[in-house]
Scaffold this active site. Structure first.
Site, PDB file in Angstrom:
ATOM      1  N   HIS A 476      -9.152  21.319  86.335  1.00 30.56           N
ATOM      2  CA  HIS A 476     -10.298  22.217  86.360  1.00 30.56           C
ATOM      3  C   HIS A 476     -10.522  22.933  85.033  1.00 30.56           C
ATOM      4  O   HIS A 476     -10.738  24.152  85.013  1.00 30.56           O
ATOM      5  CB  HIS A 476     -10.137  23.265  87.472  1.00 30.56           C
ATOM      6  CG  HIS A 476     -10.056  22.705  88.847  1.00 30.56           C
ATOM      7  ND1 HIS A 476      -9.553  23.419  89.927  1.00 30.56           N
ATOM      8  CD2 HIS A 476     -10.421  21.485  89.344  1.00 30.56           C
ATOM      9  CE1 HIS A 476      -9.605  22.663  91.015  1.00 30.56           C
ATOM     10  NE2 HIS A 476     -10.125  21.485  90.683  1.00 30.56           N
ATOM     11  N   PRO A 477     -10.511  22.260  83.895  1.00 28.40           N
ATOM     12  CA  PRO A 477     -10.744  22.972  82.630  1.00 28.40           C
ATOM     13  C   PRO A 477     -12.194  23.417  82.504  1.00 28.40           C
ATOM     14  O   PRO A 477     -13.119  22.657  82.777  1.00 28.40           O
ATOM     15  CB  PRO A 477     -10.389  21.928  81.567  1.00 28.40           C
ATOM     16  CG  PRO A 477     -10.636  20.608  82.232  1.00 28.40           C
ATOM     17  CD  PRO A 477     -10.262  20.816  83.671  1.00 28.40           C
TER      18      PRO A 477
END
Length: 543
Positions: A476-477
């Site tokens: 989830h960057p």
């Protein structure tokens, strides 16, 4: 779909770099009325790999250079000096083609916070219509869910005894059962909703590109690596990209739109001369615009994996490791589009507070009815399952930096996990709550042993060290081209690059703060909202 040779030296109204979760949405919406020409560039191939479309196939596409960028982080102090894999989709559909398929929007407070940071138009009430516009929920339209959008969202097509046990055990320690995590208040435990339809993955390439790909005003080029944005003064006028046939240029009559994600978008900006001036000069890049926020503000969810051995064969390990049972699962899927092959990365989720004083849930669990040394590798030879916990709103901030001025070199990823006391405290609390759930009936009756990190690991210091040793990204960057005001912001509330003209950034990199949950649904929402803003600006002669 036109060929690269036919596209050379043409001018398009909009040139989109990246055909991922956001780029596919934009390509569809911006070409819909036929008035504007759109070029969509994707570094990876078309989504022909059959494993992309079978939900459980993420095991085959993740860490596969044919479909995954296969990024690795720099050694991280918060992970005891480890460097870890950071999968990102490199194929039509981007990460929506290789992710775990989980559809979770986030909490109402996430988006209200964006608005409170000065981003007009991004409150929960503002973005809810775009979540609904994107969605075709199998339960039908209501005040929360959409029923007519391109993106298919389905409830889990299978239940397992182990999953039911986990839900009941979580209820027994005070986490309520829920059937829908997308109603604004996530508190609870239950089976997930997935971006699937009839047992097949519904990526943005499937949902948005398939209906649009024959439009005369939309050109899609795969295996096209965007190297930089071309500027005339402070105005973006096109992009330079490379193909198997050599270098190419595409001219943008209205806007260049970067949708290359939280790693790709800041890298392209810096290669183009937009970023921290000192850093660019170190790599011999001429500065077009000094923007200190490019690549900064990196955030990600860190999952702490805890593996438990069962005293009964009720996980998927035995089925997957047995050729006959594996064949039976395949037959079940082929005939009915049900069964374990319809599972995404997790069977169910839970959201809860690390402490009663927390205003909203600050922890999320992903439960997989299987176990392995790490995601994407061979399953253990014993019956086991994995419970991962992650802190939803980390305070730690990392950065993306260039390693060189060569567009083919991966950038340096500095995640800076567990850098604050709050992050460390909440992470340890999540591990403790995992043990509480596993120690409650009926789950306690079937758990034989905690394999990772092991029952001997006790005390906050030992648990924190285990988290450093056994955690992984949950993919989830976000945040590296932050939306907002001030010197650290890269784009404004309309996602236009500060200090520049003709350039917009539309992907998860614009999130000022990480949403409370999986990030694919919010990335799609961002693109839906951006498409309206882009069309409106075009009508007014802006952009």
């Amino acid at each position: 779909m036109r060929t690269v040779g036919q596209l050379e030296d043409r001018t398009y109204d909009y040139v989109i770099a990246g055909a991922g979760s956001a780029g596919c949405v934009l390509a569809n919406r911006l070409s819909a009325d036929g008035r504007h020409s759109v070029l969509l560039l994707e570094a990876g191939p078309r989504d022909w790999n059959p494993w992309i479309h079978i939900p459980v196939g993420y095991f085959k596409t993740m860490h596969n250079p044919a479909t995954d960028w296969c990024y690795k982080t720099e050694p991280c102090d918060g992970l005891a000096g480890r460097s870890i894999d950071w999968p990102r989709g490199r194929v039509l559909g981007g990460s929506s083609s290789i992710n775990g398929l989980i559809y979770i929007r986030g909490q109402r407070e996430d988006f209200d916070h964006w608005r409170q940071l000065g981003n007009a138009g991004w409150s929960y009430e503002d973005v809810l219509p775009y979540f609904k516009r994107a969605e075709c929920y199998e339960g039908g339209e209501d005040e929360i869910h959409g029923g007519n959008g391109p993106l298919r969202v389905s409830n889990a097509r299978a239940r397992l005894e182990l999953g039911d046990m986990f839900i009941e055990a979580a209820e027994n320690i005070g986490i309520p059962r829920t059937s829908d995590f997308n109603r604004g208040d996530q508190t609870g435990v239950g089976y997930i909703q997935q971006t699937t339809y009839n047992g097949l993955r519904c990526s943005t390439a499937v949902a948005y590109l398939r209906p649009a790909r024959k439009r005369a005003n939309l050109a899609i080029v795969t295996n096209a690596h965007v190297e930089r944005v071309i500027f005339e003064g402070k105005r973006a006028v096109g992009v330079a990209y490379s193909t198997r046939k050599g270098p190419r240029r595409a001219v943008a009559g209205r806007e260049v739109i970067l949708s290359a994600g939280a790693i790709g978008s800041p890298q392209i900006l810096m290669l183009s001369g937009v970023g921290p001036a000192t850093h660019l000069k170190e790599h011999g890049i001429e500065v077009v615009h000094d923007a200190e926020g490019v690549g900064a503000n990196l955030q990600d969810h860190l999952q702490v994996r805890m593996v438990f051995r069962l005293n009964r064969p009720i996980s998927l390990n035995g089925k997957v490791n047995n050729i006959f049972r594996r064949g039976m699962m395949g037959i079940q899927y082929a005939l009915t589009r049900t069964g374990p092959l319809t599972f995404g990365a997790s069977l169910l989720c839970a959201f809860a507070r690390s402490h009663p004083a927390a205003a909203t849930p600050d922890l999320q669990w992903h439960i997989q009815p299987l176990s392995a040394e790490k995601p994407g590798v061979a399953l253990d030879d014993f019956p086991g399952f994995t419970a991962t916990s992650c802190q939803l709103r980390p305070e730690s901030r990392g950065r993306i930096a260039l390693k060189s001025a060569d567009p083919r070199d991966h950038p340096a990823i500095h995640p800076n996990y567990l850098a604050t006391e709050t992050d460390r405290r909440v992470t340890v609390a999540g591990m403790k709550i995992t043990r509480q759930i596993v120690g409650a009936e009926p789950l306690a009756a079937v758990v034989e042993e905690e394999m990772t990190p092991g029952a001997r690991c006790t005390g906050d210091d030992a648990l924190l060290e285990a988290a450093r040793q056994h955690s992984q990204t949950i993919y989830h960057p976000v945040g590296t081209c932050k939306m907002g005001t001030g010197p650290a912001a890269v784009v404004d509330e309309k996602l236009r690059a500060h200090g520049l003209e003709g350039l917009r950034i539309v992907d998860a990199s614009i999130m000022p703060t990480l949403t409370s949950g999986n990030t694919n649904a919010p990335a799609i929402m961002i693109a839906e909202k951006a498409s309206d803003m882009i069309v409106e600006d075009a009508k007014q002669g802006a952009g």
